[in-house]
Design an enzyme around this catalytic site. Structure first.
Site, PDB file in Angstrom:
ATOM      1  N   GLU A 268      35.021  19.157  -6.690  1.00 51.75           N
ATOM      2  CA  GLU A 268      34.386  19.647  -5.455  1.00 51.75           C
ATOM      3  C   GLU A 268      33.300  20.677  -5.769  1.00 51.75           C
ATOM      4  O   GLU A 268      32.224  20.669  -5.178  1.00 51.75           O
ATOM      5  CB  GLU A 268      35.432  20.260  -4.515  1.00 51.75           C
ATOM      6  CG  GLU A 268      36.557  19.316  -4.110  1.00 51.75           C
ATOM      7  CD  GLU A 268      36.063  17.992  -3.565  1.00 51.75           C
ATOM      8  OE1 GLU A 268      34.933  17.925  -3.056  1.00 51.75           O
ATOM      9  OE2 GLU A 268      36.809  17.003  -3.674  1.00 51.75           O
ATOM     10  N   HIS A 271      30.265  18.967  -6.823  1.00 49.16           N
ATOM     11  CA  HIS A 271      29.485  18.475  -5.676  1.00 49.16           C
ATOM     12  C   HIS A 271      28.576  19.577  -5.148  1.00 49.16           C
ATOM     13  O   HIS A 271      27.402  19.347  -4.858  1.00 49.16           O
ATOM     14  CB  HIS A 271      30.413  18.015  -4.549  1.00 49.16           C
ATOM     15  CG  HIS A 271      30.816  16.576  -4.631  1.00 49.16           C
ATOM     16  ND1 HIS A 271      29.912  15.568  -4.843  1.00 49.16           N
ATOM     17  CD2 HIS A 271      32.019  15.972  -4.509  1.00 49.16           C
ATOM     18  CE1 HIS A 271      30.561  14.413  -4.857  1.00 49.16           C
ATOM     19  NE2 HIS A 271      31.843  14.627  -4.671  1.00 49.16           N
TER      20      HIS A 271
END
Lengths: 433, 111
Positions: A268, A271
């Protein structure tokens, strides 16, 4: 420990002047990970599942010298190519529409003088009376902008108008949503899945893991949200690292060991670090524009009777008609194919970014096994994924939340936002060889 | 390393301090082995989590530093950016390496 102590060290000759040292053993090998060790899939020697076999075959197919730097480089290059492809497609559609509509205008030169505002047309035409109440508010703004066209397109008719107004309204809505996503920092999405922001006191381990990963990535501490759902998923949002948000479902939080949690959070954080939210928004907007533009073009052609307008404009210009008609046919073909193509490019891009985030997670943790093992848990989970999610949010999650229960070992599809999980695991495992 | 500025010396000192931290944590965990009650204690567990995390954070911070140095050194030494680096005499940067052998192979404590 069965793992090679330096799985992430790049091999010489891959662009670095010298292998990049890892003086310290993998940080996750501290006490927290020790707790988790007995539950590790390697430790528990059980029958290999179907997924294990698929993964093993895929790992064999990958080159043995693969490093996370190779993966990152390849994925970045492919992403750039896809963005360029999207821009080219946009330009083509824009050009085709311009090229197809301008001759149409030229054919109606005389009609151009009879400019009637759209509002007048609407009220004069009995066919539109029922539209008045329903849509007058929504059309206020576009009618002023497009009022000019109303007169010009007298006989091309309402269809054109509605197509254009529809396009304008949709563009405004898309723009509005994009602005909300930009400044709201994913508040809409977080509300939708009932996510709650947590502080360190509530879950020190989760908080520490996120902190460790953001230190490894060199970005500010993102806000951490917990989604009260038993489904296994996690996502990241925020337009840049300063506004980063990571969220994880309670189901996934409870199911992962510290090492796996580190892998998921690293994915994450990757990202956020790669600006994936910004780029997927850009992609979504371009796809939306292409779809709307092509739809408008098709409607003009269908309801507006291009065949006759082509003849008329051709007649005026003496011989220009054939070219205009050929151009119109090409524009029509493009209008049919472009939305499909745009969607394929968008989803290919989305899958590239997932691989990139996986490689980025390996770069941050220097432990691809953590994420691989977490992905395996996600893939073998039998529960449906986040129920409150919809298609527009799918790209943000670590696993496609729209996945059907049956197709757990899904095949690669042109239209899926995530790559098949077996491929993702295989690429991570290949890094540990 | 002698040819470099103070920051490199700082890095060395930090490396040593970190080695000490790792050793201290190892001793604590080894000591805790003798007291089964302690391992079930919530306060002790959170202390353990904090120590682990602190150590991890230091490790990851160093990893990030080394990643940045690696990227810097790559562009400093590769064409065409090395021309600029040469013109303005960009300095070589040292990786943050740990001298203490104990810190290199952190104690494996099982409990």
């Amino acid at each position: 420990m069965p793992i090679d102590p330096t799985p992430g060290v790049p091999t010489p000759g891959d662009g670095l002047p010298r292998p990049h040292p890892r003086p310290h053993p993998r940080p996750s090998e501290g006490g927290g990970a020790d707790k988790a060790r007995p539950q590790r899939p390697r430790a528990a020697k059980r029958e290999p599942s179907e997924l294990d076999r698929v993964v093993r075959d895929k790992v064999r197919a990958l080159p043995g010298s693969l490093t996370y730097l190779d993966l990152i480089r390849k994925n970045k290059r492919d992403s750039v190519l896809l963005i360029v492809a999207m821009f080219v497609l946009n330009a083509l559609v824009g050009g085709a529409i311009g090229g197809a509509i301008i001759p149409l205008f030229a054919g109606f030169d005389s009609a151009g003088s009879t400019m009637v505002s759209y509002a007048d047309t609407l009220s004069q035409d009995p066919m539109n009376a029922d539209f008045d109440g329903m849509a007058s508010e929504a059309m206020q703004v576009p009618s002023q902008i497009l009022g000019v066209d109303a007169g010009v397109f007298r006989d091309t008719g309402r269809a054109t108008l509605f197509a254009l107004i529809g396009a304008a309204v949709m563009t405004l809505v898309t723009l509005g949503l994009a602005l909300e996503a930009w400044f709201g920092g994913g508040r809409f999405l977080l509300n939708r899945v009932h996510a709650k922001e947590i502080t360190k006191e509530l879950d020190p381990e989760l908080f520490n893991v996120v902190d460790e990963m953001r230190i490894a990535a060199g970005i500010p501490m993102p806000r951490v949200y917990l989604i009260p759902e038993s489904a296994l998923n996690a996502f990241a949002t925020g337009r840049d690292p300063e506004h980063g948000i990571v969220a994880i479902t309670t189901g996934l939080r409870a199911k992962l060991t510290r090492e796996e949690l580190q892998g998921v959070m690293a994915h994450e954080i990757a990202h956020i670090r790669h600006y994936d939210i910004r780029f997927s928004m850009l992609m979504a907007m371009m796809v939306g524009l292409i779809v709307l533009a092509c739809d408008a073009l098709l409607r003009v052609a269908w309801y507006g009777g291009w065949a006759s307008s082509g003849r008329r404009s051709g007649g005026d210009k003496k011989g220009g008609g054939a070219i205009v008609i050929i151009f119109m046919i090409l524009a029509l073909i493009l209008a049919v194919v472009a939305p499909f193509l745009a969607k394929v490019i968008q989803m290919t891009y989305s899958r590239r970014r997932e691989y990139l985030a996986d490689a980025g997670a390996a770069e941050l943790t220097r432990n691809p096994e953590g994420l691989a093992s977490a992905l395996k848990k996600l893939a073998e989970d039998k529960e449906p994924l986040v129920e409150t999610a919809n298609r527009g949010m799918a790209h943000m999650f670590i696993m496609n939340p729209l996945r059907k229960k049956k197709s757990r070992h899904e095949q690669s599809s042109l239209f899926s936002s995530h790559p098949p999980v077996a491929d993702r695991i295989a690429k991570l495992i290949a890094l540990t060889r | 390393m002698q040819t470099h500025d103070a920051s490199d010396q700082g890095a060395k000192a930090m490396g040593q301090a970190e080695g000490e931290l790792t050793q201290a944590r190892g001793r604590l965990m080894a000591g805790a082995e003798a007291y089964p009650d302690l391992k079930a204690n919530q306060n002790f567990l959170s202390l353990q989590e904090e120590l682990t995390s602190t150590e991890n954070k230091i490790g990851f911070a160093r990893q990030h530093y080394n990643d940045v140095v690696a990227r810097y050194e790559t562009s400093r030494q590769s064409v065409p950016t090395n021309i600029i680096a040469g013109m303005f005499s960009f300095k070589e940067r040292e990786y943050f390496e740990i001298e203490e052998p104990e810190a290199k192979n952190a104690p494996k404590v099982s409990f």
